[in-house]
Design a protein around this motif. Structure first.
Motif, PDB file in Angstrom:
ATOM      1  N   TRP A  36      13.862   7.749  -7.779  1.00  0.00           N
ATOM      2  CA  TRP A  36      13.041   8.588  -8.670  1.00  0.00           C
ATOM      3  C   TRP A  36      11.590   8.447  -8.226  1.00  0.00           C
ATOM      4  O   TRP A  36      10.867   7.579  -8.703  1.00  0.00           O
ATOM      5  CB  TRP A  36      13.255   8.074 -10.098  1.00  0.00           C
ATOM      6  N   ASP A  37      11.195   9.275  -7.283  1.00  0.00           N
ATOM      7  CA  ASP A  37       9.867   9.129  -6.678  1.00  0.00           C
ATOM      8  C   ASP A  37       8.850   9.918  -7.503  1.00  0.00           C
ATOM      9  O   ASP A  37       8.640  11.108  -7.282  1.00  0.00           O
ATOM     10  CB  ASP A  37       9.921   9.631  -5.227  1.00  0.00           C
ATOM     11  N   ASN A  38       8.222   9.204  -8.420  1.00  0.00           N
ATOM     12  CA  ASN A  38       7.297   9.868  -9.346  1.00  0.00           C
ATOM     13  C   ASN A  38       5.885   9.904  -8.746  1.00  0.00           C
ATOM     14  O   ASN A  38       4.901   9.517  -9.385  1.00  0.00           O
ATOM     15  CB  ASN A  38       7.327   9.128 -10.687  1.00  0.00           C
ATOM     16  N   ALA A  39       5.817  10.381  -7.507  1.00  0.00           N
ATOM     17  CA  ALA A  39       4.569  10.347  -6.738  1.00  0.00           C
ATOM     18  C   ALA A  39       3.441  11.147  -7.405  1.00  0.00           C
ATOM     19  O   ALA A  39       2.272  10.818  -7.243  1.00  0.00           O
ATOM     20  CB  ALA A  39       4.823  10.910  -5.336  1.00  0.00           C
ATOM     21  N   TYR A  40       3.818  12.188  -8.156  1.00  0.00           N
ATOM     22  CA  TYR A  40       2.780  13.071  -8.725  1.00  0.00           C
ATOM     23  C   TYR A  40       2.693  12.964 -10.243  1.00  0.00           C
ATOM     24  O   TYR A  40       2.323  13.917 -10.931  1.00  0.00           O
ATOM     25  CB  TYR A  40       3.039  14.521  -8.250  1.00  0.00           C
ATOM     26  N   CYS A  41       3.017  11.757 -10.747  1.00  0.00           N
ATOM     27  CA  CYS A  41       3.091  11.557 -12.200  1.00  0.00           C
ATOM     28  C   CYS A  41       1.781  11.847 -12.927  1.00  0.00           C
ATOM     29  O   CYS A  41       1.790  12.234 -14.090  1.00  0.00           O
ATOM     30  CB  CYS A  41       3.568  10.144 -12.503  1.00  0.00           C
ATOM     31  N   VAL A  87       0.791  -1.230   0.000  1.00  0.00           N
ATOM     32  CA  VAL A  87       0.000   0.000   0.000  1.00  0.00           C
ATOM     33  C   VAL A  87       0.823   1.280   0.000  1.00  0.00           C
ATOM     34  O   VAL A  87       0.257   2.354  -0.084  1.00  0.00           O
ATOM     35  CB  VAL A  87      -0.959   0.028   1.208  1.00  0.00           C
ATOM     36  N   SER A  88       2.138   1.196   0.105  1.00  0.00           N
ATOM     37  CA  SER A  88       2.891   2.440   0.286  1.00  0.00           C
ATOM     38  C   SER A  88       4.175   2.475  -0.516  1.00  0.00           C
ATOM     39  O   SER A  88       5.029   1.588  -0.397  1.00  0.00           O
ATOM     40  CB  SER A  88       3.211   2.610   1.779  1.00  0.00           C
ATOM     41  N   SER A  89       4.332   3.516  -1.323  1.00  0.00           N
ATOM     42  CA  SER A  89       5.579   3.667  -2.085  1.00  0.00           C
ATOM     43  C   SER A  89       6.727   4.056  -1.160  1.00  0.00           C
ATOM     44  O   SER A  89       7.868   3.661  -1.382  1.00  0.00           O
ATOM     45  CB  SER A  89       5.407   4.692  -3.200  1.00  0.00           C
ATOM     46  N   ALA A 136       6.076   4.874  -7.470  1.00  0.00           N
ATOM     47  CA  ALA A 136       4.830   5.644  -7.572  1.00  0.00           C
ATOM     48  C   ALA A 136       3.770   4.889  -6.787  1.00  0.00           C
ATOM     49  O   ALA A 136       4.001   3.739  -6.372  1.00  0.00           O
ATOM     50  CB  ALA A 136       4.397   5.792  -9.029  1.00  0.00           C
ATOM     51  N   SER A 137       2.659   5.542  -6.562  1.00  0.00           N
ATOM     52  CA  SER A 137       1.535   4.842  -5.928  1.00  0.00           C
ATOM     53  C   SER A 137       0.235   5.536  -6.298  1.00  0.00           C
ATOM     54  O   SER A 137       0.240   6.624  -6.878  1.00  0.00           O
ATOM     55  CB  SER A 137       1.689   4.800  -4.409  1.00  0.00           C
ATOM     56  N   LEU A 138      -0.851   4.886  -5.934  1.00  0.00           N
ATOM     57  CA  LEU A 138      -2.168   5.479  -6.180  1.00  0.00           C
ATOM     58  C   LEU A 138      -2.715   6.115  -4.898  1.00  0.00           C
ATOM     59  O   LEU A 138      -3.916   6.286  -4.737  1.00  0.00           O
ATOM     60  CB  LEU A 138      -3.129   4.402  -6.713  1.00  0.00           C
TER      61      LEU A 138
END
Ligand code: PMP
Length: 425
Positions: free
Chosen positions: A217-222, A100-102, A253-255
């Protein structure tokens, strides 16, 4: 009146007026939180139905025949991999779809490298003193991961195009103990900056003294655009491949800010060699993740188009909030020459740079009036902003009315702190 150009007498009079307003606010007993980038309740409601996306036992079989109620599907179900492949533009066989967590995946990737090394036959990072590059202002939780493992945190200033690459290149070229770097490449937390192609290219092509140098490369807001004309981030692996440096990159990344925070699905993308190595270690760590949740997410969106439509609804709620804060800054701070702020096209934050030496005081004044902000300094390694100037504003959680009030309070406090500072000089 531009405070910087005002006389001491003018500043004193202004400060008295501002303090009267401060008193008026203090009896309102406000309780407003602009501290963490949390979705508001109406954003969470957009995902209503996801808990019912897999209801019957008969719906629990994936397209390749995995029963999601059982063990199996160690690296994620195909439906979830396809969704992330479309989101990130990375082939499905480079993905590990996890829990559940990036942030948890980043922590694990860091821990793996500390304990076992970054690849087959490589020395564990934990066997020597290591350093990690921290673009700042940046994400406090990233800095916290590298700090808790004992890395020395090296600040690197952010520019309009990404981290200061001249400095990054100069640092990594000769220092073998610099093992990696944090990046939020799109709608960076908190500056809102999206790295340009030159920055991405330099990151994956630069010579590094450490053979085991890794970019987180934390593309959290992709996919978190606020407006139609969102920023475009070049796909990093495509460029890294040109230089034979795919192993340098772990993408995450995550949702989380798409469906439910702490209840979504996270992914890691990396080279096939890195993935095979990580899987070998992870196989000793767990049998599989929550595939029911992965299937729920895949079925709820039904593909990338469904996901994009969903993100538009988030933007409809979020964009007016960002606009409201920026309008307030423009109305209440700009005429006095107080501060500079980002105007991000996506993500979750506005970065406010106040006059040097006033961020902590502004934060303290806001706290007195019941407006909670992320602590001044939090966006820097070790929580220390050398200029004492940056504040991270998270506009998503309060209602629009609350937000207007909170932004007004913040401007008032920033103006008081600026007048006080100028008068003390
Ligand atoms: N990365 C960044 C840049 C974030 O801003 C956040 C949440 N604030 C996270 C990761 C956390 O994501 P997750 O819930 O998937 O761990």
């Amino acid at each position: 009146m531009i405070y910087q150009n005002a006389t001491k007498q003018e500043l004193q009079e202004e400060l008295e007026l501002l303090r009267d307003r401060f008193e008026e606010y203090s009896i309102l007993n406000l309780k407003l939180d602009m501290s963490r980038g949390k979705p508001a309740a109406d954003q969470l409601t957009l995902s209503e139905g996801i808990l019912k996306a897999v209801v019957e036992d008969s719906e629990c079989i994936t397209e390749n025949g995995i029963d999601v109620r059982n063990y199996g599907g160690f690296d994620g179900i195909p439906e979830a991999k396809r969704l992330f492949s479309e989101i990130l533009g990375v082939p499905a066989d480079m993905l590990f779809v996890g829990g559940v967590s990036s942030l948890n995946m980043m922590y694990d990737a860091f821990a793996r490298n500390m304990i076992f090394g970054a690849g087959e036959g490589m020395k564990p990072w934990g066997q020597g003193g290591i350093k990690f590059l921290c673009p700042c202002p940046g994400y406090d939780r990233h800095f916290g991961v590298s700090q808790i493992f004992g890395a020395e945190l090296i600040p690197v200033p952010m520019t309009e195009k990404g981290p200061d690459m001249d400095l990054v290149e100069a640092l990594v070229k000769d220092d073998e103990t610099i093992k990696g770097m944090w990046c939020v490449p799109k709608y960076s937390n908190p500056t809102g900056v999206t790295f340009d192609e030159e920055t991405v290219r330099r990151l994956v092509s630069m010579p590094t003294a450490a053979a085991d140098f890794r970019i987180f490369w934390d593309n959290a807001y992709c996919i978190h655009d606020l407006y139609e004309d969102g920023d475009v981030l070049p796909e990093i692996f495509t460029i890294a491949r040109e230089y034979g440096n795919e192993d340098r990159v772990y993408e995450f990344a995550s949702l989380a800010k798409v469906t439910y925070c702490g209840g979504s699905v996270a992914v890691m993308a990396t080279s096939k060699a890195n993935l095979a190595y990580a899987k070998k270690i992870m196989a000793k760590q767990f049998i599989c993740h929550d595939k029911v949740n992965q299937l729920r997410h895949a079925r709820f969106f039904g593909g990338i188009e469904g996901l994009r439509a969903h993100m538009k609804k988030h933007a409809e709620i979020l964009a007016p909030k960002f606009d409201c804060v920026i309008e307030t800054f423009e109305r209440s701070l700009a005429p006095h020459g107080v501060g500079k702020w980002s105007r991000p096209k996506g993500g979750y934050f506005i970065s406010l740079d106040l006059p040097e030496g006033t961020a902590k005081r502004t934060h303290a004044l806001c706290t007195q009036l019941g407006v909670v902000l992320t602590p001044a300094g939090a966006t820097f390694p070790y929580g220390v902003d050398p200029m004492d100037s940056n504040l991270r504003i998270a506009p998503s959680f309060p209602t629009p009315e609350e937000l207007r009030g909170a932004a007004e309070v913040l401007c008032l406090c920033a103006r008081i702190a600026t007048c006080e500072k100028l008068l003390a000089n």
